[in-house]
Design a protein around this motif. Structure first.
Motif, PDB file in Angstrom:
ATOM      1  N   LEU A 261      40.502  22.074  20.676  1.00 33.28           N
ATOM      2  CA  LEU A 261      41.513  21.022  20.540  1.00 33.28           C
ATOM      3  C   LEU A 261      42.188  20.724  21.871  1.00 33.28           C
ATOM      4  O   LEU A 261      42.416  19.566  22.225  1.00 33.28           O
ATOM      5  CB  LEU A 261      42.549  21.405  19.493  1.00 33.28           C
ATOM      6  N   TRP A 262      42.529  21.766  22.626  1.00 31.73           N
ATOM      7  CA  TRP A 262      43.158  21.561  23.920  1.00 31.73           C
ATOM      8  C   TRP A 262      42.178  20.971  24.926  1.00 31.73           C
ATOM      9  O   TRP A 262      42.565  20.197  25.794  1.00 31.73           O
ATOM     10  CB  TRP A 262      43.735  22.856  24.471  1.00 31.73           C
ATOM     11  N   ALA A 263      40.901  21.325  24.823  1.00 32.77           N
ATOM     12  CA  ALA A 263      39.911  20.848  25.792  1.00 32.77           C
ATOM     13  C   ALA A 263      39.516  19.400  25.557  1.00 32.77           C
ATOM     14  O   ALA A 263      39.091  18.716  26.497  1.00 32.77           O
ATOM     15  CB  ALA A 263      38.674  21.734  25.743  1.00 32.77           C
ATOM     16  N   ALA A 264      39.637  18.900  24.352  1.00 33.43           N
ATOM     17  CA  ALA A 264      39.182  17.542  24.040  1.00 33.43           C
ATOM     18  C   ALA A 264      39.903  16.496  24.889  1.00 33.43           C
ATOM     19  O   ALA A 264      39.272  15.549  25.371  1.00 33.43           O
ATOM     20  CB  ALA A 264      39.383  17.261  22.553  1.00 33.43           C
ATOM     21  N   GLY A 265      41.192  16.663  25.082  1.00 27.83           N
ATOM     22  CA  GLY A 265      41.952  15.682  25.853  1.00 27.83           C
ATOM     23  C   GLY A 265      41.447  15.515  27.274  1.00 27.83           C
ATOM     24  O   GLY A 265      41.019  14.424  27.663  1.00 27.83           O
ATOM     25  N   PRO A 266      41.486  16.573  28.077  1.00 25.96           N
ATOM     26  CA  PRO A 266      41.024  16.416  29.466  1.00 25.96           C
ATOM     27  C   PRO A 266      39.559  16.000  29.581  1.00 25.96           C
ATOM     28  O   PRO A 266      39.197  15.244  30.485  1.00 25.96           O
ATOM     29  CB  PRO A 266      41.230  17.804  30.077  1.00 25.96           C
ATOM     30  N   ILE A 267      38.720  16.475  28.679  1.00 30.02           N
ATOM     31  CA  ILE A 267      37.296  16.142  28.777  1.00 30.02           C
ATOM     32  C   ILE A 267      37.070  14.638  28.600  1.00 30.02           C
ATOM     33  O   ILE A 267      36.212  14.050  29.260  1.00 30.02           O
ATOM     34  CB  ILE A 267      36.488  16.967  27.757  1.00 30.02           C
ATOM     35  N   PHE A 268      37.850  14.003  27.753  1.00 38.68           N
ATOM     36  CA  PHE A 268      37.693  12.565  27.545  1.00 38.68           C
ATOM     37  C   PHE A 268      38.623  11.731  28.434  1.00 38.68           C
ATOM     38  O   PHE A 268      38.269  10.623  28.828  1.00 38.68           O
ATOM     39  CB  PHE A 268      37.930  12.201  26.076  1.00 38.68           C
ATOM     40  N   GLU A 269      39.796  12.235  28.736  1.00 38.05           N
ATOM     41  CA  GLU A 269      40.794  11.434  29.442  1.00 38.05           C
ATOM     42  C   GLU A 269      40.606  11.419  30.952  1.00 38.05           C
ATOM     43  O   GLU A 269      40.796  10.378  31.587  1.00 38.05           O
ATOM     44  CB  GLU A 269      42.195  11.946  29.113  1.00 38.05           C
ATOM     45  N   LEU A 270      40.264  12.542  31.559  1.00 31.69           N
ATOM     46  CA  LEU A 270      40.172  12.590  33.018  1.00 31.69           C
ATOM     47  C   LEU A 270      39.058  11.706  33.579  1.00 31.69           C
ATOM     48  O   LEU A 270      39.280  11.039  34.599  1.00 31.69           O
ATOM     49  CB  LEU A 270      40.040  14.043  33.491  1.00 31.69           C
ATOM     50  N   PRO A 271      37.872  11.636  32.970  1.00 30.26           N
ATOM     51  CA  PRO A 271      36.885  10.675  33.484  1.00 30.26           C
ATOM     52  C   PRO A 271      37.347   9.221  33.346  1.00 30.26           C
ATOM     53  O   PRO A 271      37.057   8.390  34.221  1.00 30.26           O
ATOM     54  CB  PRO A 271      35.643  10.931  32.627  1.00 30.26           C
ATOM     55  N   VAL A 272      38.080   8.924  32.269  1.00 31.47           N
ATOM     56  CA  VAL A 272      38.597   7.565  32.095  1.00 31.47           C
ATOM     57  C   VAL A 272      39.601   7.243  33.198  1.00 31.47           C
ATOM     58  O   VAL A 272      39.577   6.157  33.791  1.00 31.47           O
ATOM     59  CB  VAL A 272      39.231   7.398  30.696  1.00 31.47           C
TER      60      VAL A 272
END
Length: 134
Positions: free
Chosen positions: A19-30
């Motif tokens: 759950l914590w990893a989902a944010g950075p994995i999708f948000e940082l490339p964007v």
């Protein structure tokens, strides 16, 4: 009160980790894509276009390595501590990037994505230290 079994605690820990990893994995490339695609966003980025993209991608790489080490229960305490410190430094750099977007005022959407990624990156560092080694 009955203590949860070890398997149940590991399952809960892994769910939290994902759950914590989902944010950075999708948000940082964007965020990196937005910085590289729009010159006005790059002008608002604190570290410049290339530096801000580097911060986003290095933070993403650290998050991925931290998640993998926490998932498999890597037993090297020194490596886990070092990576946790690097994750916290990356979270701090992401927070500085977020403040740059907030002070500009017109890129609040990018600031929200970076803020969430900063908090999640710091939480993954904490989880890396809290998860039991195998």
């Amino acid at each position: 009160m009955e203590q949860p079994s070890l398997a149940r605690r590991q399952q809960t820990g892994r769910t939290l980790l994902l759950l914590w990893a989902a944010g950075p994995i999708f948000e940082l490339p964007v965020v990196a894509l937005v910085i590289s695609s729009f010159p006005k966003v790059a002008a608002a980025a604190v570290f410049g276009s290339a530096g801000s993209q580097a911060v986003a991608f290095i933070a993403l790489l650290l998050v991925l390595v931290g998640v993998v080490l926490a998932w498999v229960g890597f037993s090297g305490a020194g490596v886990r501590r070092s990576l946790a410190v690097l994750l916290w430094i990356a979270a701090g750099l992401l927070a500085v990037l977020m403040l740059g977007f907030l002070t500009d005022g017109s890129w609040a959407g990018a600031a929200v994505l970076v803020a969430h990624s900063a908090v999640a990156t710091a939480a993954i560092g904490w989880l890396l230290l809290r998860r039991p080694a195998r």
